[in-house]
Design a protein around this motif. Structure first.
Motif, short mmCIF file in Angstrom:
data_model
loop_
_atom_site.label_atom_id
_atom_site.label_comp_id
_atom_site.label_asym_id
_atom_site.label_seq_id
_atom_site.Cartn_x
_atom_site.Cartn_y
_atom_site.Cartn_z
N ARG A 105 0.83 -1.20 0.00
CA ARG A 105 0.00 0.00 0.00
C ARG A 105 0.87 1.26 0.00
N MET A 106 1.94 1.24 0.78
CA MET A 106 2.81 2.41 0.85
C MET A 106 3.62 2.59 -0.42
N PHE A 107 4.05 1.48 -1.01
CA PHE A 107 4.91 1.52 -2.20
C PHE A 107 4.32 0.62 -3.28
N PRO A 108 3.29 1.10 -3.96
CA PRO A 108 2.63 0.25 -4.97
C PRO A 108 3.51 -0.06 -6.17
N THR A 109 4.50 0.78 -6.42
CA THR A 109 5.40 0.53 -7.55
C THR A 109 6.84 0.55 -7.06
N THR A 110 7.46 -0.60 -7.05
CA THR A 110 8.87 -0.70 -6.69
C THR A 110 9.58 -1.54 -7.74
N THR A 111 10.89 -1.43 -7.78
CA THR A 111 11.69 -2.24 -8.70
C THR A 111 12.71 -3.03 -7.89
N THR A 112 13.12 -4.15 -8.43
CA THR A 112 14.13 -5.00 -7.81
C THR A 112 15.42 -4.90 -8.61
N SER A 113 16.51 -4.70 -7.91
CA SER A 113 17.81 -4.62 -8.59
C SER A 113 18.78 -5.58 -7.93
N ARG A 114 19.79 -5.97 -8.67
CA ARG A 114 20.81 -6.86 -8.15
C ARG A 114 22.16 -6.15 -8.15
N LEU A 115 22.94 -6.43 -7.13
CA LEU A 115 24.29 -5.87 -7.04
C LEU A 115 25.29 -6.96 -7.41
N LYS A 116 26.28 -6.59 -8.18
CA LYS A 116 27.28 -7.56 -8.62
C LYS A 116 28.64 -7.19 -8.06
N GLY A 117 29.21 -8.11 -7.28
CA GLY A 117 30.55 -7.90 -6.77
C GLY A 117 31.58 -8.09 -7.87
N ARG A 118 32.52 -7.17 -7.99
CA ARG A 118 33.50 -7.22 -9.07
C ARG A 118 34.86 -7.71 -8.60
N ASP A 119 34.98 -8.01 -7.31
CA ASP A 119 36.26 -8.43 -6.77
C ASP A 119 36.05 -9.70 -5.95
N ALA A 120 36.51 -10.83 -6.48
CA ALA A 120 36.27 -12.13 -5.83
C ALA A 120 36.92 -12.19 -4.45
N GLU A 121 38.11 -11.61 -4.32
CA GLU A 121 38.78 -11.64 -3.03
C GLU A 121 38.00 -10.83 -2.00
N GLY A 122 37.49 -9.66 -2.43
CA GLY A 122 36.68 -8.86 -1.53
C GLY A 122 35.43 -9.61 -1.08
N TRP A 123 34.80 -10.32 -2.02
CA TRP A 123 33.60 -11.09 -1.70
C TRP A 123 33.93 -12.15 -0.65
N ARG A 124 35.04 -12.88 -0.84
CA ARG A 124 35.41 -13.94 0.10
C ARG A 124 35.71 -13.35 1.48
#
Length: 340
Positions: free
Chosen positions: A310-329
């Protein structure tokens, strides 16, 4: 006062008239507090009518301007007059510089667009001895120099959060039958630069584990979290604590690239989501409660979802992509060490 009102009107109209308005205000002599106070009240009242609350305005001053503007915002929102003269004295500013800071702050407030309003009562839950105890436990956990003690204190705080939430849900259900009482509320939680996307992801993970939903407003640096009062408090407390732990882990050792840091936080948020979901499931299963506990909690989740739509009838979903495998680990490893 009329002269300043005319100068302020030109600032609002979009002209490059800040210096002129500040000069008029600074030259107003003993009337400058009365002129500033009247204009400030009108501008803040208009911003509130567009959905902005006091803490939101202060956050936007911090986000879009500089620390001096933020300090003035705090001084103004205390609601006491005079405020401009004490501010100038505290900051060691001449009248023109103080007036310029004031006009720039009001120009920001006046330009803020309409946002989804929140009911004032949903900004904070009623005072609770249990929540005060939880806050004290988390504060002690973050200040101790002994990891084992911090882990024990944080675990106790999380246990109390879960029990408190379940107790509240059962009491409300008992009082209102199959209903859930007054229904969910909402609060805005700041998501600060840098790496706002990854931090919003962490907040969403904490919200989901506490039966809340989170909607990120990237342009304004906050997420709106929808849920019941006790759960909202738990989300903000736990998010803040986990963010502190992530920051400590991220800045330990040598400096890293921006991609490393962002990937670190994305990995951290993903693993925290898994750990929190498992912890919530265990805590709920271990709680000695009536057989109708799960239907009560499920009904609350439906209420929260419906309120969010009701508060947010229109929202979008986005994905974040990590670009550094070492940072992710490294982020996942830090999440495994996080204490809650």
């Amino acid at each position: 006062m009329e002269e300043f009102e005319g100068a302020w009107a030109r600032v609002r109209a979009g002209g490059d008239a800040v210096d002129a308005a500040a000069s008029v205000l600074a030259a107003a002599g003993g009337d400058w507090e009365r002129a500033a106070g009247g204009t400030a009240r009108n501008v803040v009242r208009e911003a509130e009518s567009r959905g902005w609350q006091v803490r939101d305005l202060i956050r936007m001053a911090s986000r879009e301007l500089d620390p001096r503007h933020e300090r003035l915002a705090h001084t103004m929102q205390k609601g006491k007059a005079p405020f401009l003269t004490p501010f100038a004295q505290a900051e060691k500013l001449d009248r023109f510089s103080a007036a310029t800071t004031f006009v720039e702050l009001l120009r920001l407030y006046a330009a803020l667009p309409r946002i989804t309003p929140l009911a004032p009562a949903t900004q904070a839950p009623p005072p609770s001895k249990m929540l005060a105890r939880i806050r004290a436990l988390l504060a002690k956990a973050e200040s101790t120099g002994f990891p084992e003690e911090a882990e024990a204190l944080s675990a106790k705080a999380q246990h109390l959060m879960t029990r408190h939430s379940i107790d509240e849900a059962l009491l409300t259900a008992a009082a209102h039958g199959t209903g859930t009482g007054a229904g969910p509320g909402a609060r805005r939680i700041g998501v600060d630069r840098p790496y706002e996307g990854a931090k919003a992801l962490l907040l969403d993970a904490v919200a989901a584990a506490n039966r809340c939903e989170s909607v990120w407003s990237a342009d304004f640096g906050f997420s709106t979290v929808v849920g019941y009062g006790t759960d909202l408090e738990a989300v903000e407390l736990l998010y803040t604590s986990l963010l502190v732990q992530a920051d400590h882990a991220l800045h330990r050792g040598t400096s890293r690239s921006r991609n490393f840091r962002e990937s670190f936080l994305i990995g951290y948020a993903g693993r925290i989501r898994e750990r929190l979901a498992a912890a919530t499931e265990r805590a709920t299963a271990e709680t000695a409660a009536p057989a109708d506990l799960l239907p009560v909690l499920a009904a609350r989740e439906v209420d929260v979802r419906d309120a969010t739509r009701r508060m947010f009838p229109t929202t979008t979903t986005s994905r974040l992509k990590g670009r550094d495998a070492e940072g992710w680990r490294h982020g996942e490893a830090a999440a495994d060490r996080a204490r809650f």
